[in-house]
Design a protein around this motif. Sequence first.
Motif, short mmCIF file in Angstrom:
data_model
loop_
_atom_site.label_atom_id
_atom_site.label_comp_id
_atom_site.label_asym_id
_atom_site.label_seq_id
_atom_site.Cartn_x
_atom_site.Cartn_y
_atom_site.Cartn_z
N GLY A 176 -145.09 -50.46 116.80
CA GLY A 176 -146.17 -51.32 116.30
C GLY A 176 -145.84 -52.81 116.35
O GLY A 176 -145.20 -53.30 117.28
N GLY A 177 -146.25 -53.50 115.28
CA GLY A 177 -146.18 -54.97 115.24
C GLY A 177 -144.79 -55.54 115.52
O GLY A 177 -144.66 -56.59 116.16
N ASP A 179 -141.98 -57.31 109.13
CA ASP A 179 -141.60 -55.95 108.71
C ASP A 179 -141.27 -55.09 109.93
O ASP A 179 -141.70 -55.37 111.05
N ARG A 196 -163.24 -45.58 106.94
CA ARG A 196 -162.01 -46.27 106.56
C ARG A 196 -160.78 -45.37 106.71
O ARG A 196 -159.78 -45.81 107.22
N ARG A 206 -153.64 -43.36 118.34
CA ARG A 206 -154.35 -43.54 117.06
C ARG A 206 -154.26 -44.98 116.58
O ARG A 206 -154.91 -45.38 115.63
N ARG A 207 -153.40 -45.79 117.19
CA ARG A 207 -153.20 -47.17 116.72
C ARG A 207 -154.35 -48.06 117.15
O ARG A 207 -155.12 -47.71 118.04
N ARG A 219 -159.03 -57.00 111.29
CA ARG A 219 -157.67 -57.07 111.87
C ARG A 219 -157.75 -57.66 113.28
O ARG A 219 -156.86 -58.41 113.69
N ARG A 259 -158.03 -61.39 112.87
CA ARG A 259 -156.81 -61.96 112.27
C ARG A 259 -155.62 -61.89 113.23
O ARG A 259 -154.90 -62.87 113.43
N ILE A 260 -155.43 -60.71 113.86
CA ILE A 260 -154.25 -60.56 114.71
C ILE A 260 -154.39 -61.42 115.98
O ILE A 260 -153.43 -62.04 116.43
N GLN A 317 -153.51 -64.82 114.92
CA GLN A 317 -152.07 -64.88 114.61
C GLN A 317 -151.25 -65.02 115.91
O GLN A 317 -150.30 -65.77 115.97
P1 ATP Z 1 -148.63 -57.77 110.87
O1 ATP Z 1 -147.52 -57.03 110.18
O2 ATP Z 1 -148.21 -58.96 111.61
O3 ATP Z 1 -149.78 -58.02 109.96
P2 ATP Z 1 -148.95 -55.31 112.30
O4 ATP Z 1 -149.60 -54.99 113.62
O5 ATP Z 1 -147.49 -55.03 112.18
O6 ATP Z 1 -149.26 -56.82 112.00
P3 ATP Z 1 -149.25 -53.60 110.03
O7 ATP Z 1 -150.36 -53.58 109.04
O8 ATP Z 1 -147.88 -53.97 109.61
O9 ATP Z 1 -149.76 -54.55 111.20
O10 ATP Z 1 -149.26 -52.16 110.72
C1 ATP Z 1 -148.22 -51.70 111.56
C2 ATP Z 1 -148.82 -50.92 112.72
O11 ATP Z 1 -149.62 -49.83 112.24
C3 ATP Z 1 -149.76 -51.73 113.60
O12 ATP Z 1 -149.06 -52.47 114.58
C4 ATP Z 1 -150.63 -50.64 114.21
O13 ATP Z 1 -149.97 -50.00 115.26
C5 ATP Z 1 -150.78 -49.66 113.07
N1 ATP Z 1 -151.97 -49.92 112.23
C6 ATP Z 1 -152.04 -50.65 111.10
N2 ATP Z 1 -153.28 -50.64 110.60
C7 ATP Z 1 -154.03 -49.89 111.42
C8 ATP Z 1 -155.39 -49.48 111.43
N3 ATP Z 1 -156.23 -49.89 110.49
N4 ATP Z 1 -155.80 -48.69 112.45
C9 ATP Z 1 -154.95 -48.26 113.39
N5 ATP Z 1 -153.67 -48.61 113.44
C10 ATP Z 1 -153.20 -49.42 112.47
#
Ligand code: ATP
Length: 451
Positions: free
Chosen positions: A31-32, A45, A98, A114-115, A165, A168-169, A172
């Motif tokens: 992920g992120g 994180d 949700r 699923r992401r 998201r 925002r992303i 970002q």
């Molecule tokens: P940041 O931490 O910078 O806000 P992030 O992409 O790491 O961005 P997180 O909320 O830490 O966002 O989530 C980690 C990962 O989980 C994401 O990168 C994504 O793959 C997945 N994820 C988070 N929220 C969702 C969602 N609502 N739907 C699908 N996948 C999600």
Amino acid sequence: MEIFSHQPHFSQAMMVCQALKGAGFKAYLAGGCVRDALLGRLSHDFDVATDARPEQIEPLFPKSLPVGKQFGVVILPYQGFQIEVATFRSDGEYRDGRHPTEVQFSNPEQDALRRDFTVNALFYDLDEQRVIDYVDGVSDLQKRILRSVGDPQRRFAEDRLRVLRAIRIAAQLEFDIERSTFQAVGDWGAELAVVSQERITGEIRKMLALPSRVQALHDLQVSGLAQQLLPDLKYFLPNHELSARRTKHLAHLYGKESRPAMLWALLLWQEVESLHQELENAEDWPPLVAGLVELVLRHLKCSNHEIQETTYVLTHYRDLLDLPESDAFKPFPRGQLHNDEVSTLLLLDHPNGVTLLDFAMAVAALEDQGVEQILFLHTEYLSRLDRQTGRLPPSWVNGHDLVEIGFSPGPEMGLILEELYRGQITGDLKDKKEALTKARALRTEWAKNSK
Ligand code: ATP
Ligand code: MG
């Protein structure tokens, strides 16, 4: 591996992966954190994805917290941060817009699918030092594009928070949102009611705290989402382009800024200005400002403290900006401070004074007017501070002192005390004795005038 070595907490994340692998499981960074490392950005994180089930993860990490166990998520708390270890899964049907009704444990590919966005769906295998990409996320990362994994209409229908998201992303990362994804943001923006206000406000906060907040504000406006989320802010409407532009200018000037009252003041500023322009009587302004801040920030479920601080800033910043040209810049020795200038020192001498000063400075810089005056008054304020308390010194004279010399309590006494304090701050009065003499003189003068 080098791409991660500068990230805070990487060594802990690496040890988590090693522990899982040592027990015979797959373990990838996910992920992120992978996205950010590939972009050379700092991550806040680390997430780890694995084929181990929660009940297999827990014994490996005695301090683990099984908070999201039914979704396959185990939290590992460290000092000041945490690592999320999640079992590869695919989400079941989404019924409430949700949350999935259930999750099935699955494989890495299903977990990527699923992401939310392709650039968020990458894994990294630390042993092999390679990115695992099932969704063409690396290509989008290179093109700096944010794109839904699969059909954006379906993905936003599943989970409406993704709409926010996306904006925002993208802001970002300073990425463009791919066309059909952005179209779906607009289409699903009206359907956010199922998302809790706390989550919505959390995303708005994050957007406003970004140095690239202008992009988020722009996308909120263009997608029509701003009108859905902030119906009381008229300047996001198409025919209020000038106000929107001014907000974006200020947003740009802010730079690094995350204090909530500064962020909310930015959001509400143009609305407050439009109230100002419609005013007939300046005294009507503070209650109108307070009413507007209360209306919008209550709706956003902000804390009382944030509402009160934002109200303070927005009610008083014009007092700092609109000061008349003063003796301030006269060569030394200068004249006394004007009454309005003393009022400004008193405004700064408040728990919210620094936020007020910073907001007024930002607006003054934008309007290219009043910066020097504000800086001068701040210097004057600092020069008068009591070293011990860091505030203006307490008043020499209080109500008891006045009663002792024959005053009776009442509104007149309050006015006299204020006058004496102003004299003390400007240096007009030298000490308590002079202040008491002045009190008597004022009483005589006012008594004469009222006859
Ligand atoms: P940041 O931490 O910078 O806000 P992030 O992409 O790491 O961005 P997180 O909320 O830490 O966002 O989530 C980690 C990962 O989980 C994401 O990168 C994504 O793959 C997945 N994820 C988070 N929220 C969702 C969602 N609502 N739907 C699908 N996948 C999600
Ligand atoms: Mg993250």
